[in-house]
Motif scaffolding. Structure first.
Motif, PDB file in Angstrom:
ATOM      1  N   LYS A   1       0.528  -1.207   0.125  1.00 63.48           N
ATOM      2  CA  LYS A   1      -0.572   0.015   0.474  1.00 63.48           C
ATOM      3  C   LYS A   1       0.584   1.498  -0.216  1.00 63.48           C
ATOM      4  N   GLU A   2       2.155   0.885   0.504  1.00 65.82           N
ATOM      5  CA  GLU A   2       2.593   2.436   0.640  1.00 65.82           C
ATOM      6  C   GLU A   2       4.012   3.308  -0.516  1.00 65.82           C
ATOM      7  N   THR A   3       3.907   1.822  -1.784  1.00 65.96           N
ATOM      8  CA  THR A   3       4.107   1.823  -2.868  1.00 65.96           C
ATOM      9  C   THR A   3       3.432   2.193  -4.003  1.00 65.96           C
ATOM     10  N   LYS A   4       1.911   3.090  -3.185  1.00 67.79           N
ATOM     11  CA  LYS A   4       0.848   3.347  -3.871  1.00 67.79           C
ATOM     12  C   LYS A   4       0.888   2.758  -6.088  1.00 67.79           C
ATOM     13  N   LEU A   5       0.805   1.369  -5.306  1.00 66.24           N
ATOM     14  CA  LEU A   5      -0.274   0.257  -6.500  1.00 66.24           C
ATOM     15  C   LEU A   5      -1.316   0.654  -6.780  1.00 66.24           C
ATOM     16  N   SER A   6      -1.475   0.411  -8.520  1.00 67.72           N
ATOM     17  CA  SER A   6      -2.964   0.256  -9.068  1.00 67.72           C
ATOM     18  C   SER A   6      -3.413  -0.328  -8.353  1.00 67.72           C
ATOM     19  N   GLU A   7      -4.853   0.009  -7.847  1.00 75.92           N
ATOM     20  CA  GLU A   7      -6.049  -0.583  -7.460  1.00 75.92           C
ATOM     21  C   GLU A   7      -5.788  -2.348  -8.224  1.00 75.92           C
ATOM     22  N   GLU A   8      -5.939  -2.331  -9.483  1.00 73.66           N
ATOM     23  CA  GLU A   8      -6.292  -3.615 -10.042  1.00 73.66           C
ATOM     24  C   GLU A   8      -5.026  -4.719  -9.396  1.00 73.66           C
ATOM     25  N   LEU A   9      -3.538  -4.161  -8.944  1.00 70.54           N
ATOM     26  CA  LEU A   9      -2.637  -4.477  -8.528  1.00 70.54           C
ATOM     27  C   LEU A   9      -2.464  -5.428  -7.252  1.00 70.54           C
ATOM     28  N   GLU A  10      -2.734  -4.013  -6.758  1.00 68.63           N
ATOM     29  CA  GLU A  10      -2.892  -3.783  -4.946  1.00 68.63           C
ATOM     30  C   GLU A  10      -4.065  -5.490  -4.806  1.00 68.63           C
ATOM     31  N   ASP A  11      -5.247  -5.014  -5.733  1.00 66.34           N
ATOM     32  CA  ASP A  11      -6.201  -6.556  -5.433  1.00 66.34           C
ATOM     33  C   ASP A  11      -5.506  -8.017  -5.257  1.00 66.34           C
ATOM     34  N   LYS A  12      -4.798  -8.329  -6.884  1.00 64.70           N
ATOM     35  CA  LYS A  12      -4.272  -9.126  -6.985  1.00 64.70           C
ATOM     36  C   LYS A  12      -3.452  -9.512  -6.103  1.00 64.70           C
ATOM     37  N   TYR A  13      -2.285  -8.894  -4.984  1.00 60.50           N
ATOM     38  CA  TYR A  13      -1.505  -9.370  -3.865  1.00 60.50           C
ATOM     39  C   TYR A  13      -2.800  -9.526  -2.464  1.00 60.50           C
ATOM     40  N   GLU A  14      -4.123  -8.713  -2.720  1.00 58.63           N
ATOM     41  CA  GLU A  14      -4.038  -9.263  -1.351  1.00 58.63           C
ATOM     42  C   GLU A  14      -5.024 -10.886  -1.352  1.00 58.63           C
ATOM     43  N   SER A  15      -5.157 -10.851  -3.297  1.00 57.86           N
ATOM     44  CA  SER A  15      -5.750 -12.093  -3.212  1.00 57.86           C
ATOM     45  C   SER A  15      -4.714 -13.116  -2.918  1.00 57.86           C
ATOM     46  N   LEU A  16      -3.642 -12.860  -3.254  1.00 58.83           N
ATOM     47  CA  LEU A  16      -2.849 -13.575  -3.486  1.00 58.83           C
ATOM     48  C   LEU A  16      -2.428 -14.284  -2.129  1.00 58.83           C
TER      49      LEU A  16
ATOM     50  N   MET B   1      13.020   6.779 -21.535  1.00 55.27           N
ATOM     51  CA  MET B   1      13.263   6.291 -19.909  1.00 55.27           C
ATOM     52  C   MET B   1      12.327   6.366 -19.007  1.00 55.27           C
ATOM     53  N   PRO B   2      11.566   5.298 -19.118  1.00 58.14           N
ATOM     54  CA  PRO B   2      10.255   5.581 -18.312  1.00 58.14           C
ATOM     55  C   PRO B   2      10.342   6.061 -17.246  1.00 58.14           C
ATOM     56  N   SER B   3       8.877   6.434 -16.232  1.00 55.35           N
ATOM     57  CA  SER B   3       9.174   7.037 -15.039  1.00 55.35           C
ATOM     58  C   SER B   3       9.454   6.091 -14.636  1.00 55.35           C
ATOM     59  N   GLU B   4       9.984   6.824 -12.704  1.00 56.46           N
ATOM     60  CA  GLU B   4      10.143   5.682 -12.138  1.00 56.46           C
ATOM     61  C   GLU B   4       9.732   5.081 -11.322  1.00 56.46           C
ATOM     62  N   GLU B   5       8.161   5.824 -11.720  1.00 58.30           N
ATOM     63  CA  GLU B   5       6.125   4.764 -11.071  1.00 58.30           C
ATOM     64  C   GLU B   5       6.461   3.699 -12.065  1.00 58.30           C
ATOM     65  N   LEU B   6       6.365   3.991 -12.936  1.00 59.20           N
ATOM     66  CA  LEU B   6       6.189   3.422 -14.640  1.00 59.20           C
ATOM     67  C   LEU B   6       6.775   1.781 -14.367  1.00 59.20           C
ATOM     68  N   MET B   7       8.658   2.303 -13.641  1.00 62.04           N
ATOM     69  CA  MET B   7       9.034   1.026 -13.815  1.00 62.04           C
ATOM     70  C   MET B   7       9.030   0.409 -12.113  1.00 62.04           C
ATOM     71  N   GLN B   8       8.487   0.813 -11.367  1.00 58.94           N
ATOM     72  CA  GLN B   8       8.059   0.258 -10.701  1.00 58.94           C
ATOM     73  C   GLN B   8       6.895  -0.926 -10.502  1.00 58.94           C
ATOM     74  N   GLN B   9       5.434  -0.276 -10.791  1.00 61.17           N
ATOM     75  CA  GLN B   9       4.565  -0.509 -10.951  1.00 61.17           C
ATOM     76  C   GLN B   9       5.031  -2.384 -12.303  1.00 61.17           C
ATOM     77  N   GLU B  10       5.787  -1.930 -12.998  1.00 66.66           N
ATOM     78  CA  GLU B  10       6.016  -3.172 -13.504  1.00 66.66           C
ATOM     79  C   GLU B  10       7.010  -4.823 -13.098  1.00 66.66           C
TER      80      GLU B  10
ATOM     81  N   TYR C   1       6.850  -4.242  -9.352  1.00 70.13           N
ATOM     82  CA  TYR C   1       5.548  -5.400  -8.694  1.00 70.13           C
ATOM     83  C   TYR C   1       4.852  -6.184  -9.701  1.00 70.13           C
ATOM     84  N   ARG C   2       4.665  -6.178 -11.246  1.00 67.95           N
ATOM     85  CA  ARG C   2       3.400  -6.558 -11.573  1.00 67.95           C
ATOM     86  C   ARG C   2       4.830  -8.003 -12.286  1.00 67.95           C
ATOM     87  N   ILE C   3       5.807  -8.291 -12.484  1.00 65.09           N
ATOM     88  CA  ILE C   3       6.278  -8.728 -12.418  1.00 65.09           C
ATOM     89  C   ILE C   3       6.447  -9.947 -11.102  1.00 65.09           C
TER      90      ILE C   3
END
Length: 256
Positions: A75-90, A153-162, A164-166
């Motif tokens: 939650k502190e990393t400000k993931l997308s809502e979809e990705l946060e929900d996926k982690y919570e389910s996992l 160069m992608p933004s730091e936020e975009l790289m972080q999201q990717e 975490y998705r990986i």
């Protein structure tokens, strides 16, 4: 899970899982430990209500609080809502697969009980560590190649999201094949009688049990390597290194 957050959930367990003896003449310490652990890790409520006299809402709150603490880093990393929900389910599914077996309870002279709990650590994070590193480095190479060819160069936020998705992708793939466990270890969980006549689980014992339920062997080794001044003599300076650096925050979450 860091110490501050671990103590918060331990405190929550102490508040919600205390048992008042009242007019009861017999207390089953082993059943009490089983009920509290099942409510905390697996979200089971029936035995908790029966043994403690608590409510279904209280039992659900214990599980919800445990899950929230586990998810706090994400939650502190400000993931997308979809990705946060996926982690919570996992993590919800992972918690329900934690292995612990409650054994015999022995009454102590002070009126408290010592209950032997056998735990087998889940090896999910150890077994997926290399694969995650491999895929993160592949992504870093893609970013590097893109920049070399004149791309942005992608933004730091975009790289972080990717990243975490990986990481979720790797964990989820392994979860679907079934989790495996390490060798069993025992911990003594003390059921402490308070002056009020209430019983509650000793906080330090819950912390010890938490540490046994999920293996952190490879993460711990990496942290030790990072604290060794001789471990790395070169400082990365290229864009690939920047992308790889975006994986660093994930090391913290592997403690969960």
């Amino acid at each position: 899970m860091n110490m501050k957050k671990r103590k918060r959930i331990v405190c929550m367990l102490g508040i919600l899982a205390a048992v008042l003896l009242g007019g009861c003449t017999k207390f089953d310490a082993a059943s009490y430990v089983q009920a509290v652990l099942d409510a905390s890790y697996k979200g089971k409520t029936e035995q908790y209500i029966e043994v403690t006299g608590g409510t279904k809402e209280e039992a659900q709150e214990i599980f919800r609080e445990k899950l929230d603490v586990t998810m706090a880093e994400f939650k502190e990393t400000k993931l997308s809502e979809e990705l946060e929900d996926k982690y919570e389910s996992l993590f919800r599914d992972l918690m329900k697969q934690m292995y612990y077996k409650v054994g015999e309870a022995k009454k102590e002279e002070n009126g408290s009980y010592a209950v032997t709990v056998t735990a087998k650590p889940i090896l999910l994070f150890d077994e997926t560590y290399e694969e995650f590193q491999k895929r993160a480095e592949m992504y870093a190479k893609e970013v590097t190649d893109q920049v070399i060819k004149g791309g942005e160069m992608p933004s730091e936020e975009l790289m972080q999201q990717e990243v975490y998705r990986i990481y979720h992708e790797v964990l989820d793939e392994r979860m679907k094949t079934g989790v495996s466990y390490g060798k069993p270890k025992e911990v003594q969980v003390h059921v402490v009688r308070q002056e009020s006549g209430a019983y509650e689980l000793a906080g330090q014992d819950l912390e010890a049990l938490d540490a046994l339920l999920i293996s952190q062997e490879k993460l711990t080794k990496k942290e030790m390597d990072q604290t060794d001044p001789a471990a790395s003599k070169e400082e990365p300076t290229d864009s690939k290194a920047e992308a790889v650096d975006s994986t660093a925050s994930l090391d913290k979450t592997e403690r969960q």
